[in-house]
Design a protein around this motif. Sequence first.
Motif, PDB file in Angstrom:
ATOM      1  N   MET A 154       0.854  -1.182   0.000  1.00 32.41           N
ATOM      2  CA  MET A 154       0.000   0.000   0.000  1.00 32.41           C
ATOM      3  C   MET A 154       0.896   1.241   0.000  1.00 32.41           C
ATOM      4  SD  MET A 154      -3.375   0.965   2.214  1.00 32.41           S
ATOM      5  CE  MET A 154      -2.624   1.112   3.841  1.00 32.41           C
ATOM      6  N   GLY A 163      -3.976  -5.836  -8.180  1.00 35.90           N
ATOM      7  CA  GLY A 163      -4.501  -5.897  -6.816  1.00 35.90           C
ATOM      8  C   GLY A 163      -3.427  -5.978  -5.753  1.00 35.90           C
ATOM      9  N   THR A 223      -0.844  -3.765  -5.545  1.00 38.21           N
ATOM     10  CA  THR A 223      -0.407  -2.412  -5.190  1.00 38.21           C
ATOM     11  C   THR A 223      -1.655  -1.572  -4.987  1.00 38.21           C
ATOM     12  OG1 THR A 223       1.644  -2.563  -6.463  1.00 38.21           O
ATOM     13  CG2 THR A 223       0.888  -0.362  -5.860  1.00 38.21           C
ATOM     14  N   LEU A 224      -1.836  -1.070  -3.770  1.00 42.54           N
ATOM     15  CA  LEU A 224      -2.946  -0.189  -3.443  1.00 42.54           C
ATOM     16  C   LEU A 224      -2.393   1.204  -3.174  1.00 42.54           C
ATOM     17  CD1 LEU A 224      -4.883  -2.523  -0.943  1.00 42.54           C
ATOM     18  CD2 LEU A 224      -5.116  -2.375  -3.439  1.00 42.54           C
ATOM     19  N   LEU A 248     -11.906   2.841  -4.496  1.00 38.07           N
ATOM     20  CA  LEU A 248     -12.408   1.671  -3.765  1.00 38.07           C
ATOM     21  C   LEU A 248     -13.280   2.054  -2.572  1.00 38.07           C
ATOM     22  CD1 LEU A 248      -9.261  -0.656  -3.803  1.00 38.07           C
ATOM     23  CD2 LEU A 248     -11.286  -0.741  -5.289  1.00 38.07           C
ATOM     24  N   LEU A 301      -8.960   4.885  -0.323  1.00 35.29           N
ATOM     25  CA  LEU A 301      -8.201   3.804  -0.948  1.00 35.29           C
ATOM     26  C   LEU A 301      -8.531   3.706  -2.435  1.00 35.29           C
ATOM     27  CD1 LEU A 301      -6.238   1.521   0.008  1.00 35.29           C
ATOM     28  CD2 LEU A 301      -8.239   0.016   0.075  1.00 35.29           C
ATOM     29  N   TRP A 302      -7.480   3.598  -3.227  1.00 33.87           N
ATOM     30  CA  TRP A 302      -7.604   3.406  -4.673  1.00 33.87           C
ATOM     31  C   TRP A 302      -6.749   2.212  -5.100  1.00 33.87           C
ATOM     32  CZ3 TRP A 302      -7.399   8.343  -2.626  1.00 33.87           C
ATOM     33  CH2 TRP A 302      -8.294   9.314  -3.102  1.00 33.87           C
ATOM     34  N   THR A 303      -7.002   1.754  -6.319  1.00 32.11           N
ATOM     35  CA  THR A 303      -6.143   0.753  -6.955  1.00 32.11           C
ATOM     36  C   THR A 303      -5.931   1.204  -8.401  1.00 32.11           C
ATOM     37  OG1 THR A 303      -5.844  -1.632  -7.352  1.00 32.11           O
ATOM     38  CG2 THR A 303      -8.043  -0.747  -7.746  1.00 32.11           C
ATOM     39  N   THR A 331      -7.324  -2.951 -12.704  1.00 30.41           N
ATOM     40  CA  THR A 331      -7.416  -4.035 -11.720  1.00 30.41           C
ATOM     41  C   THR A 331      -8.727  -4.780 -11.935  1.00 30.41           C
ATOM     42  OG1 THR A 331      -6.138  -2.742 -10.115  1.00 30.41           O
ATOM     43  CG2 THR A 331      -7.449  -4.581  -9.252  1.00 30.41           C
ATOM     44  N   GLN A 337     -11.069  -6.110  -7.158  1.00 32.05           N
ATOM     45  CA  GLN A 337     -11.567  -4.891  -6.509  1.00 32.05           C
ATOM     46  C   GLN A 337     -12.562  -5.251  -5.396  1.00 32.05           C
ATOM     47  OE1 GLN A 337     -13.221  -2.047  -9.312  1.00 32.05           O
ATOM     48  NE2 GLN A 337     -11.753  -2.649 -10.873  1.00 32.05           N
ATOM     49  N   ILE A 364     -10.822  -6.765  -2.370  1.00 29.88           N
ATOM     50  CA  ILE A 364     -10.114  -5.756  -1.574  1.00 29.88           C
ATOM     51  C   ILE A 364     -11.095  -5.027  -0.663  1.00 29.88           C
ATOM     52  CG2 ILE A 364      -8.796  -3.602  -1.653  1.00 29.88           C
ATOM     53  CD1 ILE A 364      -7.739  -4.578  -4.437  1.00 29.88           C
TER      54      ILE A 364
END
Length: 328
Positions: free
Chosen positions: A38, A91, A93-94, A122, A259-261, A265, A270, A273
């Motif tokens: 993260m 998925g 790396t956040l 997210l 929080l994003w991705t 992804t 998603q 997560i």
Amino acid sequence: MTPSFQRRDILRLAAAAAAVLGGGARAQASWPAKPVTMVVPFPAGGGTDAFARPLSAQFAKIAGQTLVIDNRGGAGGTLGASIAAKAQPDGYTLFMGAVHHAIAPSVYPKLDYDIEKDFVPLMLLASVPQVVVINPKRVSATTLKDFVAEAKRNPGKLNYASAGAGTSHHLAGELFKLQTGTFITHIPYRGAGPALQDLIAGNVDCMFDGLGSSSQHIKAGRIKALMMSGAKRNPAFPDVPSAAEVGLPDYTVTTWYGLWTPKGTPAEVQAKIVDEMKKALATEELKAIWANNGAEIPNLVMAPYGSFVNSEIRRWAGVVKASGAKLE
């Protein structure tokens, strides 16, 4: 090549493709099958860290894999965002960004990423009010009224630290100056952690900080809180007056963390997560930490969270324009 051979060949290729696709689906369903990183776009010790590290610990217990915090400070949080935007969209790396990333598009003219186009939103993880804190050994004021009076008597003499140009700390300070008719010198740092340490050490006068990073130091008496943003007092700090109480009803600044991705992804990942993070946020341990930091756990996930980010980008663009805030 005979027709029968062609048919056998086609069937064999189809079976192989199905196996590959099936394996990919199983891999997605088993997320996380290895440690997850993260990216936290500020140095350790800031408000983002105050929520990221407890979340990491709970995630490990629930998901059975380590959530590695990768602090990448610099350029008001935009350096870390740029790194995360270019990561593999699998998925693993956040990106834990903040309100700063809704401000950045209005302050930084040449960002090499787009928070809305290069990421998948997210969920919103935490929301805390901004707090005006001073070093009581440097500043004689004991109330916000006295602080404003001192700033007006000595324009430019008082200074405030921020997590960097274009962050919520910076804009909260500029908004405060706009609404109180004062001039306080802005001193940008590479994150809230270093800025807060300099405030505690007595190298700067004040800070417009997110409550998550200041809370423990206020309680320990290292710094003094003069005002909490918003209309109401915060339950964790009932003795600190709200902005509305001290004559600033329009001073509403909230620091939020989300929080994003990276874009691309898989949807199944998603969903996994979000599910694991929801479980972590529902634990009594995290509820207690959030409450102790004066934070709320908002219920904004996926599309509604994305809409919230979009509205924040538009809102902060107006504040930047009105205040004349710029890179220094």
